[in-house]
Design a protein around this motif. Structure first.
Motif: not given
Ligand SMILES: NC(=O)c1ccc[n+]([C@@H]2O[C@H](COP(=O)([O-])OP(=O)(O)OC[C@H]3O[C@@H](n4cnc5c(N)ncnc54)[C@H](OP(=O)(O)O)[C@@H]3O)[C@@H](O)[C@H]2O)c1
Length: 310
Positions: A242, A227, A272, A221-224, A244, A269
């Motif tokens: 971002s 969204s 970021s 879910q980290a990438q979502e 995140q 990563t």
């Protein structure tokens, strides 16, 4: 930021993705070690690991081995003497990939001694009781942790996956951060899951560091985040970051004791993660993010029956 008497960076590195993933595929060892080195280069001085973070039941210690090797082989500018390694014991894995618990004094001492040998340390910086053991009362489990501290095997004690009642009981047995007792709590906390606000409030009151695990909702879910949660995407646009990075900044804004430990498996990563420290959210943005409704679905919904308290 202070964890008991130890100063660490305002954000830590969760090392689990080096060894335990949903896909069961782990990154190449050199990549994991490079990720730790990138974190050290960037000033991150808290590494979170656990004995059971391993690809298989018979490779327990895999994650601690990588952490130890990364610290041993680091040649960058950071002083590894100021790095805190936080590990955990009390979860167990057996043949056939069965998961269990063992927080008995003998079980926890054996796990701790194995971690000490792998990490190559005389005493563990921060030892966290990973999950409750339903075969014992929580009082007895807290006593196991106290015995490790009193024997000098661990320098500081923390809890993980605890309720408010369990935290209060452990505080009775071990004391709090000002008297060499519980210095940290590591519970699940992310935009998706915020069920332990009472535990966080108690930590804030007592100066116990709260380490939110899976702060981005876990590897998948980290990438979502952007969204799934439109407000996080919106604020990300407002602060040119971002989604995140905004999650990590928002978490830190929830309490002065909040110290996120995002997992990472790639050096890229880390940049970021560290960038999130320079984001300042306005009170209005912070409140707007807090008002998003969590799904309240845990990464590990089946935690088993809880231990009796006494
Ligand atoms: N106590 C417990 O019971 C418990 C349970 C679960 C986890 N934990 C601890 O909590 C740590 C974190 O949890 P987690 O690893 O499950 O989940 P997470 O931190 O929510 O997500 C990790 C994933 O997020 C990605 N990521 C991290 N920072 C990012 C950024 N700034 N931008 C974009 N992607 C980013 C990473 O990508 P890359 O892999 O591509 O770098 C990684 O795959 C673990 O490593 C472990 O130490 C504890």
């Amino acid at each position: 930021m202070r964890i008991g008497d130890f100063s660490v960076s305002a954000i830590g590195l969760g090392c689990m993705p080096f060894s335990l993933t949903m896909t069961k595929i782990v990154p190449p060892r050199e990549q994991s070690i490079a990720t730790v080195h990138a974190a050290l280069d960037a000033g991150i001085t808290l590494l979170d690991t656990a004995n059971v973070y391993a690809p298989t039941w018979d490779t327990i210690g895999h994650n601690e081995e990588i952490v130890a090797e990364a610290l041993r082989t680091y040649t960058g500018p950071a002083d590894v003497g100021v790095v805190m390694v936080a590990t955990k014991g009390g979860s167990a894995r057996g043949e056939g990939e069965t998961w269990g618990r063992n927080a008995s004094l003998d079980g926890l001492r054996a796990a701790c001694e194995k971690s000490l040998a792998i990490l190559g340390m005389p005493s563990i910086d921060l030892y966290q009781l990973h999950r409750h053991d339903p075969k014992m009362t929580y009082f007895e489990q807290a006593q196991s942790l106290a015995a490790l501290r009193d024997a000098g095997l661990i320098r500081r004690a923390g809890l993980s996956n605890c309720t408010l009642a369990e935290l209060n009981l452990a505080l009775e047995v071990l004391g709090g951060p000002t008297d060499g007792g519980i210095v940290s709590v590591q519970n699940e906390f992310s935009p998706r899951y915020r069920n332990d606000v009472d535990v966080l409030d108690r930590c804030t009151e007592l100066g116990i560091v709260f380490l939110p695990w899976s702060p981005l909702g876990g590897a998948v879910q980290a990438q979502e985040v952007g969204s799934r949660y439109a407000e996080f995407a919106q604020v990300a646009e407002e602060v040119s970051a971002s989604a995140q990075e905004v999650v990590l900044a928002w978490l830190r804004g929830l309490s002065p004791v909040m110290l996120p430990i995002p997992g990472a498996s790639r050096p890229a990563t880390i940049a970021s993660i560290v960038r999130s420290l320079s984001i300042s959210l306005t009170a209005e943005q912070q409140a707007r993010l807090t008002a998003t409704v969590p799904e309240s679905v845990s990464m590990f919904p089946d935690n088993g029956p809880r231990s009796a308290l006494r």
